[in-house]
Design a protein around this motif. Structure first.
Motif, PDB file in Angstrom:
ATOM      1  N   MET A 117       0.829  -1.207   0.000  1.00 54.15           N
ATOM      2  CA  MET A 117       0.000   0.000   0.000  1.00 54.15           C
ATOM      3  C   MET A 117       0.865   1.259   0.000  1.00 54.15           C
ATOM      4  O   MET A 117       0.636   2.191  -0.748  1.00 54.15           O
ATOM      5  CB  MET A 117      -0.894  -0.039   1.223  1.00 54.15           C
ATOM      6  N   GLU A 118       1.856   1.240   0.831  1.00 50.96           N
ATOM      7  CA  GLU A 118       2.681   2.437   0.969  1.00 50.96           C
ATOM      8  C   GLU A 118       3.738   2.522  -0.115  1.00 50.96           C
ATOM      9  O   GLU A 118       4.361   3.550  -0.292  1.00 50.96           O
ATOM     10  CB  GLU A 118       3.379   2.425   2.330  1.00 50.96           C
ATOM     11  N   ASN A 119       3.935   1.416  -0.820  1.00 51.82           N
ATOM     12  CA  ASN A 119       5.041   1.408  -1.776  1.00 51.82           C
ATOM     13  C   ASN A 119       4.591   1.472  -3.225  1.00 51.82           C
ATOM     14  O   ASN A 119       5.347   1.225  -4.130  1.00 51.82           O
ATOM     15  CB  ASN A 119       5.910   0.165  -1.558  1.00 51.82           C
ATOM     16  N   VAL A 120       3.315   1.814  -3.425  1.00 50.19           N
ATOM     17  CA  VAL A 120       2.832   1.956  -4.794  1.00 50.19           C
ATOM     18  C   VAL A 120       3.557   3.116  -5.450  1.00 50.19           C
ATOM     19  O   VAL A 120       3.793   4.139  -4.821  1.00 50.19           O
ATOM     20  CB  VAL A 120       1.313   2.261  -4.804  1.00 50.19           C
ATOM     21  N   SER A 121       3.915   2.932  -6.708  1.00 49.96           N
ATOM     22  CA  SER A 121       4.567   4.044  -7.397  1.00 49.96           C
ATOM     23  C   SER A 121       3.565   5.190  -7.567  1.00 49.96           C
ATOM     24  O   SER A 121       2.435   4.982  -7.959  1.00 49.96           O
ATOM     25  CB  SER A 121       5.058   3.578  -8.763  1.00 49.96           C
ATOM     26  N   PRO A 122       3.993   6.397  -7.277  1.00 48.12           N
ATOM     27  CA  PRO A 122       3.063   7.530  -7.351  1.00 48.12           C
ATOM     28  C   PRO A 122       2.601   7.840  -8.757  1.00 48.12           C
ATOM     29  O   PRO A 122       1.595   8.466  -8.943  1.00 48.12           O
ATOM     30  CB  PRO A 122       3.880   8.690  -6.784  1.00 48.12           C
TER      31      PRO A 122
ATOM     32  N   VAL B 289      -1.813   8.956 -11.131  1.00 49.90           N
ATOM     33  CA  VAL B 289      -2.247  10.141 -11.857  1.00 49.90           C
ATOM     34  C   VAL B 289      -2.206   9.990 -13.373  1.00 49.90           C
ATOM     35  O   VAL B 289      -2.251  10.951 -14.100  1.00 49.90           O
ATOM     36  CB  VAL B 289      -1.396  11.383 -11.476  1.00 49.90           C
TER      37      VAL B 289
ATOM     38  N   GLY C 291      -4.386  23.647  -9.041  1.00 45.32           N
ATOM     39  CA  GLY C 291      -3.959  22.356  -9.549  1.00 45.32           C
ATOM     40  C   GLY C 291      -4.037  21.248  -8.513  1.00 45.32           C
ATOM     41  O   GLY C 291      -4.331  20.105  -8.820  1.00 45.32           O
ATOM     42  N   TRP C 292      -3.813  21.619  -7.252  1.00 43.22           N
ATOM     43  CA  TRP C 292      -3.829  20.613  -6.183  1.00 43.22           C
ATOM     44  C   TRP C 292      -5.185  19.963  -6.007  1.00 43.22           C
ATOM     45  O   TRP C 292      -5.297  18.855  -5.517  1.00 43.22           O
ATOM     46  CB  TRP C 292      -3.368  21.235  -4.870  1.00 43.22           C
TER      47      TRP C 292
ATOM     48  N   ALA D 291      -5.464  17.165  -8.518  1.00 44.55           N
ATOM     49  CA  ALA D 291      -4.694  16.003  -8.097  1.00 44.55           C
ATOM     50  C   ALA D 291      -5.591  15.033  -7.350  1.00 44.55           C
ATOM     51  O   ALA D 291      -5.519  13.830  -7.523  1.00 44.55           O
ATOM     52  CB  ALA D 291      -3.536  16.442  -7.206  1.00 44.55           C
ATOM     53  N   LYS D 292      -6.471  15.588  -6.528  1.00 36.92           N
ATOM     54  CA  LYS D 292      -7.374  14.761  -5.753  1.00 36.92           C
ATOM     55  C   LYS D 292      -8.381  14.064  -6.665  1.00 36.92           C
ATOM     56  O   LYS D 292      -8.591  12.867  -6.599  1.00 36.92           O
ATOM     57  CB  LYS D 292      -8.105  15.640  -4.750  1.00 36.92           C
TER      58      LYS D 292
ATOM     59  N   GLN E 272      -7.260  11.158  -8.656  1.00 36.28           N
ATOM     60  CA  GLN E 272      -7.049   9.906  -7.942  1.00 36.28           C
ATOM     61  C   GLN E 272      -8.370   9.185  -7.664  1.00 36.28           C
ATOM     62  O   GLN E 272      -8.429   7.973  -7.643  1.00 36.28           O
ATOM     63  CB  GLN E 272      -6.328  10.191  -6.622  1.00 36.28           C
TER      64      GLN E 272
END
Lengths: 240, 270, 320
Positions: free
Chosen positions: B1-6, B10, B261-262, B265-266, B269
């Motif tokens: 979960m924490e290691n998914v590529s960012p 997007v 833009g932020w 981003a939400k 996702q």
């Protein structure tokens, strides 16, 4: 954890009291926090432990009593229950506050690596998970090289596994950075696992203090946790 | 979960958008098509309601004479000045009252009272006070624009999460940094909403302002045409309003997308 | 759309916006000089508009050291307001707005008067409507515009025919609405002036039941200024009257050119403009006694009808 023979006090609290109008939240709190110590504050919700932390952080003013630093006033950073990241800034900007300073940028890189988020530096908080957000908040708190780290139930909203990982991360970082840490939590297990000393806040004052368990004895954590729990719910009350 | 590529989170989906892009234009095209059809079949009397082609030809003729560009440019100048002046005052007041309790207590009630006056009812007053020249028209637009900008700025600033401000204070941010890095960006979505609304008010006010003692501008073109029942020009002016309105909205929308833009981003996702 | 493309697009867009706005600014504030500026208010196709379009007036004024700015108005009321506030120095206006303004206490003076437009003003009825005299209007719906010369004309025409104002149904409409109402038969008659009269006669199958002739309504043009301005600028006023008079002479002698000019600015066919031009003459001169008498009559009639609240004595409001 720290084995400095002569423990020096970082912070001394004398006869501290806090009231909101007629409502007394804290009274007669007397506490000394040693340098390098990891202290947990536990107690019933609404019992005043968070207020005590906010008073130490300087976010609120105390009604009575004194709070003194025998040595020099430390740099204090707070990690809040909610991450309080700025949604319009990227992860990196959130920990540097968009200040353009080479030293700051270098440290931010180091801190992001420390919490394992260097790959996420240019993402926005909305794109992170809860645990990742609290790791950013931890990195942000460490940026100014604080002497005193105040943790206001920062792990309360995390799932058990993430929570455990975060506890270990915080313990490691505190040791590396030689931090004095005060943790507010409602989780006695967490307090027993992490703290050198756990202080029970009850009826608006500090009632009990329990020494942390021997880290080499896995069973000891449970025993200490039970003792803390017993202190919290003890109907008799006890000596301050 | 924490290691998914960012990066995976997007990746935009591109191909599917084309049809959706065309969709908003279907209705306008149908309406104009139907209108032309009704005109050429004689269903609509050309004298009272000219065909789109006639309106277009009128526009070309006016453009060749130079009057169309001239009037549009003049209106744009007035609109811009009004927006700049009214917008700045509204923003400044909004910020001041958003940040200072003293200032808010002192002026907010009065401003809210003034706000309820329909600003076009001030026309006689403005004429008497500052005449009928450019300042009068620009002032009217400014007054119209001021209030939406003020209210949204104030509301935006007041609704910024106080916890974030507390965090900034305790993390050693200066007052200026707290404003520029926390309060202003936090209020920006609401402020831009106000700007978008103000752009609409700007055009409507200007058109009315230009009907009083003016010899230039689109509003003048329209009233002048009305005097002589020149339906082509009247409709042309209406079309120009629509286009200018759409144009302003497009600018505001793009400004929003860039500045916020932020928020995308939400959405990307979710 | 990528952010960079959007950014560049927006930037170019805003740049274009600003460029056009700057062009607009130059269009408005184009020329200025060291001359004394005088601002004259006018309405479409009036004597001042003719002088403005012909161009000689401004040239001659420039030689005398004046920069003339012309300001166009849609109606007399806003023009009077502008005159009062000092936005314009002179106003070319019809016969009723000064009366209304004077009664409300505005300190104006008549600087000049023009020629009668009686033949082009009047009461329109549809051909074949069976209405052949003023008496036939009894009980009919008549469109007029309140406090304008059409109001006075109708009042005076009724009076001269021995009728009272309650004998007809008064329908107050502005001129463009009245035109539509008359055309569609929603009103039986319409009191108006040129070029609406000429348009209706030629295009709307209408005929004039009664004109402003024989003292019903001369509907003259007037030039007004505030009392204080006129007192300080008697020489300027003289120049304006003289040069406007030149333009009026030109207008009387060059009908073909005048018709082309006015049909363009009014957006009306030459046929209509020709009818309008040929039934009137142009003039501009110092305020005449006849004009003073006519204005007094309007003032008295309006006062009697309750349209104005204070009595007005015209001869006290004439420039020296």
């Amino acid at each position: 954890m720290t084995t400095t023979t002569a423990a020096q006090p970082l912070l001394t609290i004398n006869d501290l009291g806090k009231q909101y109008g007629p409502k007394v939240v804290l009274r007669d709190v007397n506490l000394t926090i040693q340098q390098g110590e990891f202290v947990a504050l536990v107690g019933m919700s609404g019992g005043g432990k968070s207020t005590l932390l906010r008073l130490i952080a300087g976010l609120e003013k105390m009604s009575t009593g004194t709070l003194t630093y025998p040595d020099v006033a430390p740099v204090i950073r707070v990690m809040f229950q909610d991450d309080r990241l700025l949604p319009w800034m990227t992860v990196r900007q959130n920990i540097t506050f968009k200040r353009n300073d080479a030293a700051l940028q270098a440290r931010s890189q180091k801190m992001l690596a420390r919490v394992g988020l260097e790959k996420w530096a240019d993402q926005y908080p909305a794109q992170l998970s809860g645990g990742q957000k609290q790791r950013v908040a931890l990195a942000r708190a460490l940026m100014a090289k604080p002497q005193l780290l105040l943790l206001d139930e920062p792990l309360g909203a995390l799932d058990a596994l993430t929570r455990r990982k975060m506890q270990d991360l915080i313990l490691q970082v505190c040791q590396e950075e030689q931090l004095t840490t005060i943790l507010v939590t409602h989780d006695v297990e967490e307090a027993a696992r992490m703290a050198d000393r756990t202080i029970v806040i009850k009826d608006g004052t500090n009632r009990y203090a329990e020494k942390g368990p021997d880290k080499d004895d896995p069973a000891a954590v449970g025993v200490v946790a039970d003792q803390i729990l017993h202190d919290i719910i003890d109907p008799e009350g006890g000596p301050a | 979960m924490e290691n998914v590529s960012p990066v995976a989170a997007v990746t935009p989906k591109k191909k599917k958008m084309n049809w959706n892009r065309l969709l908003p234009w279907v209705l306008p095209v149908l309406i104009i098509g139907g209108w032309q059809l009704a005109s050429s079949t004689g269903f609509l009397a050309s004298k009272t309601f000219p065909s789109p082609v006639a309106v277009f030809q009128d526009g070309v003729a006016l453009a060749q004479a130079g009057t169309l560009q001239r009037n549009i440019a003049i209106s744009l100048y007035r609109a811009t000045m009004g927006l700049l002046i009214g917008g700045s005052i509204g923003f400044a007041l909004g910020v001041l009252n958003g940040v200072s309790k003293l200032s808010r207590n002192l002026t907010d009630t009065s401003i809210q009272m003034l706000r309820t006056i329909p600003h076009l009812s001030l026309i006689p007053l403005v004429i008497l006070a500052i005449g009928i020249g450019e300042p009068a028209k620009i002032s009217l637009v400014s007054i119209g624009v001021l209030f939406p900008v003020y209210i949204n700025t104030l509301h935006g600033i007041r609704s910024v999460d106080p916890n974030l401000v507390e965090m900034g204070t305790s993390y050693g941010l200066s007052k200026w940094e707290i404003f520029t890095k926390i309060i202003f960006p936090g209020a920006l979505p609401t402020i831009l909403m106000g700007l978008r609304y103000a752009l609409g008010v700007m055009w409507t006010t200007l058109i009315v302002a230009e009907t009083i003692a003016s010899d230039s501008g689109i509003g003048y073109m329209a009233t002048n045409a009305e005097d002589f029942m020149d339906m082509e020009t009247i409709i042309l002016c209406i079309v120009i309003y629509a286009l200018l309105g759409k144009l302003s909205d497009l600018i505001a929308k793009n400004l929003e997308i860039l500045a916020l833009g932020w928020r995308q981003a939400k959405e990307a996702q979710q | 759309m990528s952010r960079t493309v959007r950014k560049i697009g927006l930037f170019v867009f805003l740049l274009a916006w600003v460029a056009v706005a700057i062009y607009g600014y130059h269009e408005i504030h184009g020329s200025s000089s060291g001359l004394t500026t005088i601002t004259i208010g006018y309405q479409t196709a009036d004597p001042v508009d003719i002088a403005r379009q012909r161009g000689d007036f401004a040239k001659k004024m420039k030689q005398k050291g004046y920069h003339v700015v012309f300001k166009k108005f849609q109606d007399g009321a806003s023009e009077m307001q502008a005159l009062k506030s000092g936005s314009i120095d002179y106003a070319r206006i019809g016969d009723t707005p000064p009366v209304t303004a004077l009664s409300s206490g505005t300190d104006l003076v008549y600087v000049a008067s023009g020629s009668s437009k009686a033949k082009g003003s009047g009461i329109l009825v549809k051909k074949g409507s069976g209405i052949t005299s003023i008496k036939d209007l009894k009980g009919k719906r008549v469109a007029y515009t309140k406090s304008t010369s059409s109001h006075f004309l109708l009042l005076n025409a009724l009076k001269k025919a021995g009728m009272s104002s309650s004998d007809i149904k008064w329908v107050n409409l502005d001129q463009s609405a009245a035109s539509v109402a008359f055309n569609k038969g929603k009103v039986d008659a319409w009191v108006t002036w040129d070029p609406m009269t000429a348009t209706a006669e030629l295009d709307q199958n209408a005929t004039l039941l009664e004109t402003g002739e024989n003292g019903v309504s001369s509907n003259r043009d007037y030039i007004l200024a505030t009392k204080s301005y006129a007192a300080d600028h008697t020489d300027t006023s003289k120049l304006i009257i003289n040069y406007l008079e030149d333009d009026m002479k030109w207008a009387n002698n060059h009908h073909t050119k005048l018709i082309t000019m006015l049909s363009k600015s009014l957006g009306l066919s030459k046929k209509v403009v020709k009818k309008m031009v040929e039934r009137r003459t142009y003039a501009m001169g110092k305020m005449s006694t006849t004009a003073i008498k006519e204005e007094q009559e309007i003032a008295d009639t309006f006062y009697a009808e309750g349209l104005i609240k204070k009595k007005v004595t015209i001869k006290n409001h004439v420039a020296d």
